[in-house]
Scaffold this motif. Structure first.
Motif, PDB file in Angstrom:
ATOM      1  N   CYS A  77       0.763  -1.244   0.000  1.00 11.12           N
ATOM      2  CA  CYS A  77       0.000   0.000   0.000  1.00 11.12           C
ATOM      3  C   CYS A  77       0.797   1.300   0.000  1.00 11.12           C
ATOM      4  O   CYS A  77       0.248   2.339  -0.379  1.00 11.12           O
ATOM      5  CB  CYS A  77      -0.930   0.020   1.217  1.00 11.12           C
ATOM      6  N   LEU A  78       2.011   1.272   0.460  1.00 11.97           N
ATOM      7  CA  LEU A  78       2.704   2.542   0.568  1.00 11.97           C
ATOM      8  C   LEU A  78       3.044   3.107  -0.810  1.00 11.97           C
ATOM      9  O   LEU A  78       3.523   2.401  -1.695  1.00 11.97           O
ATOM     10  CB  LEU A  78       3.966   2.400   1.419  1.00 11.97           C
ATOM     11  N   LYS A  79       2.755   4.374  -0.975  1.00 14.66           N
ATOM     12  CA  LYS A  79       2.995   5.064  -2.234  1.00 14.66           C
ATOM     13  C   LYS A  79       4.501   5.265  -2.410  1.00 14.66           C
ATOM     14  O   LYS A  79       5.269   5.118  -1.463  1.00 14.66           O
ATOM     15  CB  LYS A  79       2.265   6.408  -2.222  1.00 14.66           C
ATOM     16  N   PRO A  80       5.017   5.597  -3.621  1.00 16.73           N
ATOM     17  CA  PRO A  80       4.242   6.011  -4.798  1.00 16.73           C
ATOM     18  C   PRO A  80       3.977   4.903  -5.803  1.00 16.73           C
ATOM     19  O   PRO A  80       3.352   5.133  -6.831  1.00 16.73           O
ATOM     20  CB  PRO A  80       5.154   7.060  -5.429  1.00 16.73           C
ATOM     21  N   ASN A  81       4.449   3.686  -5.549  1.00 16.26           N
ATOM     22  CA  ASN A  81       4.437   2.672  -6.599  1.00 16.26           C
ATOM     23  C   ASN A  81       3.305   1.659  -6.496  1.00 16.26           C
ATOM     24  O   ASN A  81       3.303   0.676  -7.215  1.00 16.26           O
ATOM     25  CB  ASN A  81       5.779   1.921  -6.594  1.00 16.26           C
ATOM     26  N   ARG A  82       2.353   1.876  -5.602  1.00 17.22           N
ATOM     27  CA  ARG A  82       1.329   0.847  -5.426  1.00 17.22           C
ATOM     28  C   ARG A  82       0.366   0.787  -6.602  1.00 17.22           C
ATOM     29  O   ARG A  82       0.112   1.777  -7.288  1.00 17.22           O
ATOM     30  CB  ARG A  82       0.554   1.091  -4.132  1.00 17.22           C
ATOM     31  N   ASP A  83      -0.209  -0.395  -6.780  1.00 15.47           N
ATOM     32  CA  ASP A  83      -1.230  -0.619  -7.795  1.00 15.47           C
ATOM     33  C   ASP A  83      -2.497   0.134  -7.394  1.00 15.47           C
ATOM     34  O   ASP A  83      -2.843   0.221  -6.220  1.00 15.47           O
ATOM     35  CB  ASP A  83      -1.517  -2.126  -7.892  1.00 15.47           C
ATOM     36  N   ALA A  84      -3.208   0.648  -8.392  1.00 18.30           N
ATOM     37  CA  ALA A  84      -4.426   1.430  -8.119  1.00 18.30           C
ATOM     38  C   ALA A  84      -5.485   0.595  -7.407  1.00 18.30           C
ATOM     39  O   ALA A  84      -6.316   1.138  -6.672  1.00 18.30           O
ATOM     40  CB  ALA A  84      -4.984   1.993  -9.421  1.00 18.30           C
ATOM     41  N   ASN A  85      -5.478  -0.713  -7.627  1.00 19.23           N
ATOM     42  CA  ASN A  85      -6.471  -1.590  -7.009  1.00 19.23           C
ATOM     43  C   ASN A  85      -5.925  -2.326  -5.793  1.00 19.23           C
ATOM     44  O   ASN A  85      -6.555  -3.271  -5.308  1.00 19.23           O
ATOM     45  CB  ASN A  85      -6.974  -2.607  -8.034  1.00 19.23           C
TER      46      ASN A  85
END
Length: 324
Positions: A233-241
Motif C-alpha cells: 500500500c505505501l505510495k508512490p508505486n502501489r497498484d491502483a487496485n
C-alpha cells in the motif's frame, strides 16, 4: 481470485424468523408480504443473485455492503440506488460509496420482477432479500426476510458522512449504531459481515505510516500483517487496485473474521478496536469460539438493521435508479 463457495446445505439450515415487527414509522414488515402479491419474488431474486455471483465472486460482498450502506443513511429505503441528477448529488456518489459496485444485480432483479408482478416489489425489499441470499450462497445462515418496505424519493451524498468510518473507535461506533436503534452486540455481529470484505489501501493506510507522534505504525496491528500491508500500500508505486481481504477465507461466510481479530489481524482500525475494547472483546471472543452463535446473532441483527427507517408512505419504483 478465489471463487464463491456455494453451500447446497445452507438453505436447509434455517433460522426461521417469522416475526412481524412494528416500526417506529408505523409501517409493518411481514415475512409473508409477497406470498399473495408476488409469490415468485424470492425465487427470481435468488436466481439473479446466484447467476451474478457465479460470474463475479465480488458480488456477495458488494451486495451485503450495499444493504448496510442503504439502511444506515436514511433507513432501508433504497436511497442508495438513486442516481445523481444535475441538481442533486446522490448517496452513491458520496465519498464512502464511491467504491460501491454491482448495482446492476438489483437492476436485473427489478427488470425480471416487473413483468411478473408489475409495480409490486420495492427496490428496498430487493436489496434486503439479495443481502440474505448472498450470505446463504457463501455458506452463511438463512433467515426469513421481513418485507413490505417502500422506496424513498430522496438521496443526498452529504448524508453519507453518517456512515461509520474505518478509523472509528468503539465509543464512536457504539454511538453511531445506537442512533439507529442497534446495540453493542448488533455492532459486533454486523461487523462480522466483513468476513466477505475487501478494502482498498486508502481505507487503512493511515495505520501504516505516521500513525501517531510515538508510533509510525499502529501498535495494535500484527507485525507480519503490517509489513505485508506496507509492501502493498505505501505510495508512490502501489497498484491502483491494491488492498487486502478482511479475513483469510474471503469467499466464505464464516467466523474467521473474529478469529483474525483475536490474532491482531484486523485490517481496519475500527475492526481491531472491537477486540481491544472490554465492552466488545468478550463478544468477539465468543463469536471466534462458536460460529453457530455468530450465525444466530448475525441473523437477529440483520433483521433489526432491515427494520431501520423502513417507509410506509414511499413508493414502489419502476426503475430503481430514479423516483417514479
Amino acid at each position: 481470485m478465489s471463487t464463491v463457495t456455494l453451500a447446497p446445505s445452507a438453505f436447509a439450515t434455517l433460522f426461521l424468523l417469522f416475526t412481524v415487527i412494528p416500526l417506529s414509522t408505523t409501517a409493518v414488515l411481514d415475512a409473508y408480504y409477497y406470498d399473495q402479491r408476488c409469490p415468485q419474488a424470492d425465487k427470481i431474486i435468488l436466481e439473479t443473485v446466484r447467476n451474478a455471483s457465479m460470474h463475479d465472486p465480488k458480488v456477495p460482498a458488494r451486495i451485503l455492503r450495499m444493504f448496510f450502506h442503504d439502511c444506515f443513511v436514511r433507513g432501508c429505503d433504497a436511497s442508495v440506488l438513486l442516481d445523481s441528477t444535475p441538481g442533486n448529488k446522490a448517496e452513491k456518489d458520496g465519498p464512502p460509496n464511491i467504491s460501491l459496485r454491482s448495482f446492476y444485480v438489483i437492476d436485473d432483479a427489478k427488470a425480471k420482477l416487473e413483468p411478473a408482478c408489475p409495480q409490486t416489489v420495492s427496490c428496498a425489499d430487493i436489496i434486503a432479500i439479495a443481502a440474505r441470499d448472498v450470505v446463504v450462497l457463501t455458506g452463511g445462515p438463512y433467515w426469513n426476510v421481513l418485507k413490505g418496505r417502500k422506496d424513498g424519493r430522496v438521496s443526498k451524498a452529504a448524508e453519507t458522512t453518517n456512515l461509520p468510518a474505518p478509523s472509528l473507535n468503539v465509543t464512536q461506533l457504539i454511538r453511531s449504531f445506537a442512533k439507529r436503534g442497534l446495540g453493542t452486540k448488533d455492532l459486533v455481529a454486523l461487523s462480522g459481515g466483513h468476513t466477505l470484505g475487501f478494502s482498498h489501501c486508502s481505507s487503512f493506510e493511515a495505520r501504516l505510516r505516521n500513525f501517531s507522534s510515538t508510533n509510525d505504525v499502529d501498535p495494535s496491528l500484527n507485525d507480519v500483517l503490517a509489513e505485508n500491508l506496507r509492501k502493498k500500500c505505501l505510495k508512490p508505486n502501489r497498484d491502483a487496485n491494491a488492498g487486502e481481504f478482511l479475513d483469510s477465507t474471503s469467499s466464505i461466510f464464516d467466523n474467521d473474521y473474529f478469529i483474525q481479530l483475536v490474532a491482531g489481524m484486523g485490517v481496519f482500525e475500527s475492526d481491531q478496536s472491537l477486540f481491544s475494547d472490554y465492552r466488545t472483546r468478550w463478544i468477539v471472543e465468543s463469536f471466534a469460539r462458536d460460529e453457530g452463535l455468530f450465525f444466530r446473532e448475525f441473523t437477529t441483527s440483520m433483521l433489526k438493521l432491515g427494520n431501520v427507517g423502513a417507509l410506509e408512505d414511499g413508493e414502489v419504483r419502476l426503475n430503481c435508479r430514479v423516483p417514479n
